[in-house]
Scaffold this motif. Sequence first.
Motif, PDB file in Angstrom:
ATOM      1  N   ASP A   1      11.907  14.643  13.106  1.00 49.82           N
ATOM      2  CA  ASP A   1      13.358  14.507  12.962  1.00 49.82           C
ATOM      3  C   ASP A   1      13.733  13.380  12.000  1.00 49.82           C
ATOM      4  O   ASP A   1      14.891  13.264  11.607  1.00 49.82           O
ATOM      5  N   LEU A   2      12.759  12.548  11.639  1.00 49.34           N
ATOM      6  CA  LEU A   2      13.007  11.447  10.712  1.00 49.34           C
ATOM      7  C   LEU A   2      12.231  11.683   9.421  1.00 49.34           C
ATOM      8  O   LEU A   2      11.130  12.231   9.449  1.00 49.34           O
ATOM      9  N   PRO A   3      12.778  11.264   8.288  1.00 48.29           N
ATOM     10  CA  PRO A   3      12.085  11.488   7.016  1.00 48.29           C
ATOM     11  C   PRO A   3      10.784  10.692   6.925  1.00 48.29           C
ATOM     12  O   PRO A   3      10.684   9.589   7.462  1.00 48.29           O
ATOM     13  N   PRO A   4       9.773  11.254   6.243  1.00 45.36           N
ATOM     14  CA  PRO A   4       8.467  10.597   6.146  1.00 45.36           C
ATOM     15  C   PRO A   4       8.460   9.289   5.367  1.00 45.36           C
ATOM     16  O   PRO A   4       7.472   8.564   5.412  1.00 45.36           O
ATOM     17  N   ASP A   5       9.549   8.963   4.699  1.00 44.14           N
ATOM     18  CA  ASP A   5       9.586   7.691   3.979  1.00 44.14           C
ATOM     19  C   ASP A   5      10.182   6.566   4.833  1.00 44.14           C
ATOM     20  O   ASP A   5      10.465   5.491   4.320  1.00 44.14           O
TER      21      ASP A   5
ATOM     22  N   ASN B   1       0.782  -1.237   0.000  1.00 38.56           N
ATOM     23  CA  ASN B   1       0.000   0.000   0.000  1.00 38.56           C
ATOM     24  C   ASN B   1       0.816   1.291   0.000  1.00 38.56           C
ATOM     25  O   ASN B   1       0.257   2.357  -0.211  1.00 38.56           O
ATOM     26  N   GLY B   2       2.084   1.200   0.310  1.00 39.04           N
ATOM     27  CA  GLY B   2       2.939   2.387   0.350  1.00 39.04           C
ATOM     28  C   GLY B   2       3.025   3.005   1.738  1.00 39.04           C
ATOM     29  O   GLY B   2       2.191   2.766   2.608  1.00 39.04           O
ATOM     30  N   ILE B   3       4.056   3.805   1.916  1.00 35.35           N
ATOM     31  CA  ILE B   3       4.336   4.409   3.216  1.00 35.35           C
ATOM     32  C   ILE B   3       3.289   5.454   3.606  1.00 35.35           C
ATOM     33  O   ILE B   3       2.995   5.632   4.790  1.00 35.35           O
ATOM     34  N   ASP B   4       2.686   6.133   2.643  1.00 33.63           N
ATOM     35  CA  ASP B   4       1.672   7.138   2.973  1.00 33.63           C
ATOM     36  C   ASP B   4       0.441   6.488   3.603  1.00 33.63           C
ATOM     37  O   ASP B   4      -0.113   7.016   4.581  1.00 33.63           O
ATOM     38  N   GLU B   5       0.012   5.350   3.062  1.00 30.03           N
ATOM     39  CA  GLU B   5      -1.121   4.631   3.649  1.00 30.03           C
ATOM     40  C   GLU B   5      -0.749   4.087   5.026  1.00 30.03           C
ATOM     41  O   GLU B   5      -1.570   4.092   5.946  1.00 30.03           O
ATOM     42  N   PHE B   6       0.477   3.618   5.175  1.00 35.34           N
ATOM     43  CA  PHE B   6       0.972   3.141   6.463  1.00 35.34           C
ATOM     44  C   PHE B   6       0.867   4.249   7.503  1.00 35.34           C
ATOM     45  O   PHE B   6       0.405   4.032   8.623  1.00 35.34           O
ATOM     46  N   GLY B   7       1.259   5.447   7.138  1.00 33.95           N
ATOM     47  CA  GLY B   7       1.262   6.575   8.058  1.00 33.95           C
ATOM     48  C   GLY B   7      -0.107   6.953   8.579  1.00 33.95           C
ATOM     49  O   GLY B   7      -0.223   7.556   9.653  1.00 33.95           O
ATOM     50  N   LYS B   8      -1.161   6.588   7.866  1.00 33.85           N
ATOM     51  CA  LYS B   8      -2.527   6.902   8.308  1.00 33.85           C
ATOM     52  C   LYS B   8      -2.927   6.143   9.563  1.00 33.85           C
ATOM     53  O   LYS B   8      -3.938   6.465  10.179  1.00 33.85           O
ATOM     54  N   TRP B   9      -2.143   5.143   9.947  1.00 33.31           N
ATOM     55  CA  TRP B   9      -2.476   4.302  11.089  1.00 33.31           C
ATOM     56  C   TRP B   9      -1.743   4.715  12.357  1.00 33.31           C
ATOM     57  O   TRP B   9      -1.656   3.939  13.318  1.00 33.31           O
ATOM     58  N   PHE B  10      -1.263   5.959  12.379  1.00 33.06           N
ATOM     59  CA  PHE B  10      -0.497   6.469  13.520  1.00 33.06           C
ATOM     60  C   PHE B  10      -0.973   7.860  13.889  1.00 33.06           C
ATOM     61  O   PHE B  10      -1.280   8.671  13.017  1.00 33.06           O
ATOM     62  N   LEU B  11      -0.993   8.153  15.186  1.00 29.16           N
ATOM     63  CA  LEU B  11      -1.435   9.464  15.658  1.00 29.16           C
ATOM     64  C   LEU B  11      -0.304  10.476  15.757  1.00 29.16           C
ATOM     65  O   LEU B  11      -0.560  11.660  15.916  1.00 29.16           O
TER      66      LEU B  11
ATOM     67  N   LYS C   1       9.738   4.115   8.390  1.00 27.62           N
ATOM     68  CA  LYS C   1       8.755   3.635   9.358  1.00 27.62           C
ATOM     69  C   LYS C   1       8.875   4.364  10.696  1.00 27.62           C
ATOM     70  O   LYS C   1       7.871   4.657  11.339  1.00 27.62           O
ATOM     71  N   GLY C   2      10.111   4.659  11.113  1.00 25.36           N
ATOM     72  CA  GLY C   2      10.340   5.309  12.396  1.00 25.36           C
ATOM     73  C   GLY C   2       9.762   6.710  12.499  1.00 25.36           C
ATOM     74  O   GLY C   2       9.654   7.255  13.597  1.00 25.36           O
ATOM     75  N   HIS C   3       9.390   7.301  11.377  1.00 25.36           N
ATOM     76  CA  HIS C   3       8.777   8.631  11.360  1.00 25.36           C
ATOM     77  C   HIS C   3       7.416   8.598  12.058  1.00 25.36           C
ATOM     78  O   HIS C   3       6.980   9.598  12.624  1.00 25.36           O
ATOM     79  N   TYR C   4       6.765   7.455  12.047  1.00 23.45           N
ATOM     80  CA  TYR C   4       5.404   7.328  12.543  1.00 23.45           C
ATOM     81  C   TYR C   4       5.377   6.749  13.956  1.00 23.45           C
ATOM     82  O   TYR C   4       6.024   5.745  14.236  1.00 23.45           O
ATOM     83  N   LYS C   5       4.624   7.386  14.840  1.00 25.12           N
ATOM     84  CA  LYS C   5       4.550   7.016  16.256  1.00 25.12           C
ATOM     85  C   LYS C   5       3.092   6.880  16.681  1.00 25.12           C
ATOM     86  O   LYS C   5       2.198   7.463  16.079  1.00 25.12           O
TER      87      LYS C   5
END
Length: 116
Positions: A62-66, A47-57, A68-72
């Motif tokens: 400090d980390l690039p949006p591409d 699904n891509g990293i953008d769809e992945f990011g939708k599952w995090f608040l 996984k560690g960018h999302y918390k």
Amino acid sequence: MTVTLNETGYRHARRLVADGRYVLDDRDHWSDDQPSTSQENDFIEANGIDEFGKWFLGVDDDLPPDRKGHYKFPYGDFEQVHRCGVISAESRAGQYDHAEIEQAAAHLHGMLDSPK
């Protein structure tokens, strides 16, 4: 580390709850219900990293949006919002003084616990 509210993830979570796509599981189930690293990687591949990011608040600016560690502060399993994930996010955000994320999680928690 600068962690801020992920507005996209928060909107996505509210929409899922409004659509009835949630699990009212117990507070302590998140360790069993959260996606594994393998499931995360499979989801990103499909699904891509953008769809992945939708599952995090939260996002770590400090980390690039591409990465996984960018999302918390995850809250679901890539299909449904999990009450236990929302509670976990709310608690951890409070512990680390991420007030905006804590408030967003508290709002989701309220949506899940309110009578329909």
